[in-house]
Structure formats: structure tokens, C-alpha cells
Scaffold this motif. Sequence first.
Motif, PDB file in Angstrom:
ATOM      1  N   MET A 274     -16.035  28.198 -87.401  1.00  0.00           N
ATOM      2  CA  MET A 274     -16.174  26.735 -87.743  1.00  0.00           C
ATOM      3  C   MET A 274     -15.637  26.648 -89.300  1.00  0.00           C
ATOM      4  O   MET A 274     -16.500  26.149 -89.695  1.00  0.00           O
ATOM      5  N   TYR A 275     -14.054  26.072 -89.202  1.00  0.00           N
ATOM      6  CA  TYR A 275     -13.901  25.759 -90.957  1.00  0.00           C
ATOM      7  C   TYR A 275     -14.345  24.142 -91.016  1.00  0.00           C
ATOM      8  O   TYR A 275     -13.860  23.997 -89.987  1.00  0.00           O
ATOM      9  N   LYS A 276     -14.568  23.947 -92.677  1.00  0.00           N
ATOM     10  CA  LYS A 276     -15.190  23.240 -92.538  1.00  0.00           C
ATOM     11  C   LYS A 276     -13.896  22.542 -94.069  1.00  0.00           C
ATOM     12  O   LYS A 276     -14.075  23.275 -94.755  1.00  0.00           O
ATOM     13  N   ILE A 277     -12.950  21.460 -93.021  1.00  0.00           N
ATOM     14  CA  ILE A 277     -11.502  21.102 -94.306  1.00  0.00           C
ATOM     15  C   ILE A 277     -11.552  20.019 -94.526  1.00  0.00           C
ATOM     16  O   ILE A 277     -11.489  19.212 -94.067  1.00  0.00           O
TER      17      ILE A 277
ATOM     18  N   ASN B 208      -6.198  31.915 -83.210  1.00  0.00           N
ATOM     19  CA  ASN B 208      -7.553  31.459 -81.666  1.00  0.00           C
ATOM     20  C   ASN B 208      -8.771  31.052 -83.118  1.00  0.00           C
ATOM     21  O   ASN B 208      -9.645  31.639 -83.368  1.00  0.00           O
ATOM     22  N   PHE B 209      -8.697  30.532 -84.404  1.00  0.00           N
ATOM     23  CA  PHE B 209      -9.823  29.734 -84.829  1.00  0.00           C
ATOM     24  C   PHE B 209      -9.905  28.419 -84.843  1.00  0.00           C
ATOM     25  O   PHE B 209      -9.003  27.626 -84.263  1.00  0.00           O
ATOM     26  N   LYS B 210     -10.754  27.902 -85.096  1.00  0.00           N
ATOM     27  CA  LYS B 210     -11.630  26.682 -85.034  1.00  0.00           C
ATOM     28  C   LYS B 210     -12.501  26.213 -86.391  1.00  0.00           C
ATOM     29  O   LYS B 210     -12.170  26.947 -86.922  1.00  0.00           O
ATOM     30  N   TYR B 211     -11.213  24.004 -86.436  1.00  0.00           N
ATOM     31  CA  TYR B 211     -11.604  24.442 -87.423  1.00  0.00           C
ATOM     32  C   TYR B 211     -12.231  22.438 -87.164  1.00  0.00           C
ATOM     33  O   TYR B 211     -11.588  22.426 -86.723  1.00  0.00           O
ATOM     34  N   GLN B 212     -12.463  21.829 -88.349  1.00  0.00           N
ATOM     35  CA  GLN B 212     -13.678  20.271 -88.042  1.00  0.00           C
ATOM     36  C   GLN B 212     -12.900  19.494 -90.033  1.00  0.00           C
ATOM     37  O   GLN B 212     -13.264  20.461 -90.879  1.00  0.00           O
ATOM     38  N   LEU B 213     -11.594  18.775 -88.542  1.00  0.00           N
ATOM     39  CA  LEU B 213     -11.469  17.730 -90.874  1.00  0.00           C
ATOM     40  C   LEU B 213     -12.593  16.628 -90.818  1.00  0.00           C
ATOM     41  O   LEU B 213     -12.256  15.711 -90.127  1.00  0.00           O
ATOM     42  N   VAL B 214     -11.725  16.295 -92.408  1.00  0.00           N
ATOM     43  CA  VAL B 214     -13.008  15.481 -92.678  1.00  0.00           C
ATOM     44  C   VAL B 214     -12.179  14.662 -93.643  1.00  0.00           C
ATOM     45  O   VAL B 214     -12.109  15.223 -94.472  1.00  0.00           O
ATOM     46  N   HIS B 215     -12.079  13.620 -93.257  1.00  0.00           N
ATOM     47  CA  HIS B 215     -10.564  13.199 -94.294  1.00  0.00           C
ATOM     48  C   HIS B 215     -11.062  12.210 -95.152  1.00  0.00           C
ATOM     49  O   HIS B 215     -12.268  11.517 -95.427  1.00  0.00           O
ATOM     50  N   TYR B 216     -11.312  12.156 -96.546  1.00  0.00           N
ATOM     51  CA  TYR B 216     -11.196  11.354 -97.716  1.00  0.00           C
ATOM     52  C   TYR B 216     -10.425  10.238 -97.957  1.00  0.00           C
ATOM     53  O   TYR B 216      -9.283  10.986 -98.487  1.00  0.00           O
TER      54      TYR B 216
ATOM     55  N   GLU C  30      -4.892  31.406 -96.602  1.00  0.00           N
ATOM     56  CA  GLU C  30      -5.533  33.124 -97.237  1.00  0.00           C
ATOM     57  C   GLU C  30      -6.894  33.029 -97.268  1.00  0.00           C
ATOM     58  O   GLU C  30      -7.638  33.948 -97.406  1.00  0.00           O
ATOM     59  N   ASN C  31      -7.471  32.021 -98.831  1.00  0.00           N
ATOM     60  CA  ASN C  31      -7.999  32.020 -99.291  1.00  0.00           C
ATOM     61  C   ASN C  31      -9.820  32.053 -97.816  1.00  0.00           C
ATOM     62  O   ASN C  31     -10.917  32.034 -98.378  1.00  0.00           O
ATOM     63  N   LEU C  32      -9.462  30.740 -96.454  1.00  0.00           N
ATOM     64  CA  LEU C  32     -10.042  30.954 -95.520  1.00  0.00           C
ATOM     65  C   LEU C  32     -10.903  32.980 -95.042  1.00  0.00           C
ATOM     66  O   LEU C  32     -11.770  32.716 -94.197  1.00  0.00           O
ATOM     67  N   GLY C  33      -9.877  33.359 -95.573  1.00  0.00           N
ATOM     68  CA  GLY C  33      -9.964  35.194 -94.819  1.00  0.00           C
ATOM     69  C   GLY C  33      -8.341  35.148 -93.501  1.00  0.00           C
ATOM     70  O   GLY C  33      -9.304  36.079 -92.502  1.00  0.00           O
ATOM     71  N   GLU C  34      -8.216  33.942 -93.049  1.00  0.00           N
ATOM     72  CA  GLU C  34      -6.566  34.040 -92.584  1.00  0.00           C
ATOM     73  C   GLU C  34      -5.557  34.934 -92.755  1.00  0.00           C
ATOM     74  O   GLU C  34      -4.529  33.996 -92.499  1.00  0.00           O
ATOM     75  N   GLU C  35      -5.540  36.358 -93.175  1.00  0.00           N
ATOM     76  CA  GLU C  35      -4.455  36.649 -93.366  1.00  0.00           C
ATOM     77  C   GLU C  35      -3.524  36.773 -93.002  1.00  0.00           C
ATOM     78  O   GLU C  35      -1.918  36.411 -93.680  1.00  0.00           O
ATOM     79  N   LYS C  36      -3.636  37.136 -91.822  1.00  0.00           N
ATOM     80  CA  LYS C  36      -2.753  36.588 -90.839  1.00  0.00           C
ATOM     81  C   LYS C  36      -1.487  35.728 -90.791  1.00  0.00           C
ATOM     82  O   LYS C  36      -0.959  35.850 -90.344  1.00  0.00           O
ATOM     83  N   ALA C  37      -2.758  35.167 -90.886  1.00  0.00           N
ATOM     84  CA  ALA C  37      -2.004  33.506 -90.408  1.00  0.00           C
ATOM     85  C   ALA C  37      -1.640  33.059 -91.301  1.00  0.00           C
ATOM     86  O   ALA C  37      -0.351  32.105 -91.303  1.00  0.00           O
ATOM     87  N   ALA C  38      -1.665  33.330 -92.070  1.00  0.00           N
ATOM     88  CA  ALA C  38      -1.143  33.202 -93.597  1.00  0.00           C
ATOM     89  C   ALA C  38       0.255  33.780 -93.214  1.00  0.00           C
ATOM     90  O   ALA C  38       0.915  33.356 -94.112  1.00  0.00           O
ATOM     91  N   LYS C  39       0.143  34.999 -93.326  1.00  0.00           N
ATOM     92  CA  LYS C  39       1.471  35.724 -93.039  1.00  0.00           C
ATOM     93  C   LYS C  39       3.137  34.997 -91.884  1.00  0.00           C
ATOM     94  O   LYS C  39       3.666  34.498 -92.642  1.00  0.00           O
ATOM     95  N   ARG C  40       1.740  34.412 -91.612  1.00  0.00           N
ATOM     96  CA  ARG C  40       2.921  34.169 -90.156  1.00  0.00           C
ATOM     97  C   ARG C  40       3.210  32.828 -90.744  1.00  0.00           C
ATOM     98  O   ARG C  40       4.303  32.642 -90.933  1.00  0.00           O
ATOM     99  N   VAL C  41       2.409  31.776 -91.697  1.00  0.00           N
ATOM    100  CA  VAL C  41       3.398  30.716 -92.116  1.00  0.00           C
ATOM    101  C   VAL C  41       4.578  31.067 -92.770  1.00  0.00           C
ATOM    102  O   VAL C  41       5.230  30.475 -93.282  1.00  0.00           O
ATOM    103  N   GLU C  42       3.714  31.935 -94.056  1.00  0.00           N
ATOM    104  CA  GLU C  42       4.753  32.030 -94.870  1.00  0.00           C
ATOM    105  C   GLU C  42       6.550  32.766 -94.166  1.00  0.00           C
ATOM    106  O   GLU C  42       7.213  32.119 -94.812  1.00  0.00           O
ATOM    107  N   GLU C  43       6.338  33.494 -93.349  1.00  0.00           N
ATOM    108  CA  GLU C  43       7.136  33.327 -92.673  1.00  0.00           C
ATOM    109  C   GLU C  43       7.725  33.135 -91.722  1.00  0.00           C
ATOM    110  O   GLU C  43       9.234  32.596 -91.732  1.00  0.00           O
TER     111      GLU C  43
END
Length: 352
Positions: free
Chosen positions: A1-4, A32-40, A303-316
Motif C-alpha cells: 500500500m503506497y502512501k501518496i 494490481n497495486f494499492k495506494y492511499q491518497l492524502v490530499h493537501y 518508476e520511483n515506487l518501483g512499479e516499472e512495468k506500470a510506468a512503461k505502460r503509462v509511457e506507451e
Amino acid sequence: MYKIAVIPGDGTGPEVVAEGLKVLKAISEKFNFKYQLVHYDLSGERYLKTGEILPDPVLEELKKMDVIYLGAIGHPDVKPGILEKGILLRTRFELDQYINLRPVRLYPGVETPLKDKGPEDIDFIVVRENTEGAYLGAGGFHKKGTPDEIAVQEAIHTRKGVERCIRYAFQYCRKRNKKKKVTLCGKTNVLTYAFDLWERTFKEVAKEFEDIETDYAHVDAICMWMVKNPEWFDVIVTDNMFGDIITDLAAMIQGGLGIAAGGNINPEGVSMFEPMGGSAPKYTGKGVVSPLAAIAACQMMLENLGEEKAAKRVEEAIMKVVRIDVKSLTAGKMGYSTSGVGDLVVKYILGK
Ligand code: IPM
Ligand code: MN
């Protein structure tokens, strides 16, 4: 669970961040990854209402996040410097985000103002030092407002700060594995203290990277070469002030602020990703600005979170949108609305 942490900010910031978050949602479901958003709510708007810029407790919370996603900071009714120094620079400094990473890549289908240059010529990255130099805020006034006034603004360069930045550039270059060349951008012919330190450090660090070619260019000359021969560059490393200037030029040759993104990186800590453009007050609320820079910032964040494949897909997906759908990245000329472009990116992510 990423905290963003999400800081939409001012002007068109919230509009483009909304598209980035739309993309994040789609890509997280796909991979298939999970995250939590905290708005500021850190913005010029809030400052005008409450006088608050970046409260200390918020800063402490930001330090506990995995990453920070930022839209834009800047308000036409706030004096220049207050929000920039109070929010953006303070976060960079306090979180020790000592690298400002700015990829410069021209995607097929995107227009460049450079005649006879194409995607194969424009593919490099600028590693800008992000915590020192003229940005430190050292200096002051003497006899302000009198005819004898003196203003001093010092640029501070530390061996440690310079060395970690240069080492990051070489490591990045090795990992990037393209032309395998690092160019130091400085001004050794005039700033003979600061860039003497940079040059000596550069030469020393280069010894650890025998597989990588080195080069040097003065900052004025690099502006010329970037326009004339952008294909010469692979990784450019430079100080905070020069990096600020040359990356605006670089953003233009890759198609403008509608596509250029950057990361404020602390390789050992919390990093912050943002589109390079500002808050663009005149376009606010119209849904006409390109969200692709904010989506590219989201890609860097993945990419920074280590989700390299997801990052690649976004770029494509971004590459498909600029090749197939949008006519121009200029505000109002895309042929789609801000959210329409976000929808297209999502469509390609889902493989439709
Ligand atoms: C950038 C911006 C900032 C900078 C400003 C808004 C303080 O221009 O991120 O390049 O000068 O670093
Ligand atoms: Mn800038």
C-alpha cells in the motif's frame, strides 16, 4: 500500500492532477497495486484566505509519505517568491530532494520547433542539483531603497552536494544505457570558484565510471548546442540555477510544457513529481490545457515506487495519444479537452 501525498495547488494544477489520478487508478487496477491518497491544500488560494503557506505539521506528514504528487504552485495575486520559496523550495530543501530530474524526449507525432530534428535526435535527460547554488537564499540587502543600496545573492556549492549530484548523474547514465555520455554544464571561464569545484569533482567521480564518456559545455554554449545538435546529449549534469534555465529550453524542444515533467528526487527518501508547467491562470477552469505533463509526472512517480512495468505502460499510452489523437499540445488546440486526453490515456492503458 503506497502512501501518496497529493498537492493539486493553484490554477490549472488541480485539473491536470485529476487526470494524473485517473490514470493512476486505471494503472493500479491493471497492475494490481494499492495506494492511499492524502490530499493537501497548499496553494496561493489558501495563503490568501488563511495566511498559511506550508505549516510545519504538514511538512512532517509529507516526510512520512512514499511519494508526493504536485500540480502547480503560483497565484497572480501573491508576490513572486512567497509561494515558490515557502512551498516548493522548502519542500525540496527540507526533504533533501537533491536531484531535479528532467527527461527530454521528443515522441513521434509531437511537434518540435527545431527544423530537421526528430525523435531520434531529441532524447536526453538533465540532472539538476536541487538543494544548493543560488537557490539557497543566502544574501540580503544593505541600505535598501536608498541610492546606496546593495543587494547580495550568494550561490553556495558544497563538495558533498556537488559530488552526490554528479555521482547520481553517472549512475543514471549507466542504468539508462543509451549513448553512455555525461556532459557537465557549467561556466568555468567566469565562475572560477564554483565551477572549479564542479569540474574537479566531475573528473574524480568519472574515474569510477570508465564505461562512460565525459564532456563539458559552458551554459551559454549548451543553449546553442541544444538547439543546433540536441543529438549530442545523453545525460547533462548541472547546478540548480543553470539547470532551471536550460530545462525550460529543453522542454520547448520536446514539445513544450504540455508534455514536460520532472522529479524532485531524494534517492534515499521521499521524492516529489510535478509537471514542469506553472499554474497558467489564464486557462484555469477552461479544460483546455494538456494533462500529459502531469501524467508523465505520474509515470515518473510509478518508476520511483518501483512499479516499472506500470510506468512503461503509462509511457506507451502517452506515446499513442500524441501519435494518434491529439493535434497539438498547445492549450486549446489539442482537439480534446483536458479530461478527454486523460480518458484517451486510460483507454490505451486498458488496451482498448
Ligand atoms: C522549476 C520552477 C521553480 C524553480 C520555481 C517555481 C521556484 O521554475 O521547477 O523549474 O525555479 O526551480
Ligand atoms: Mn524552472
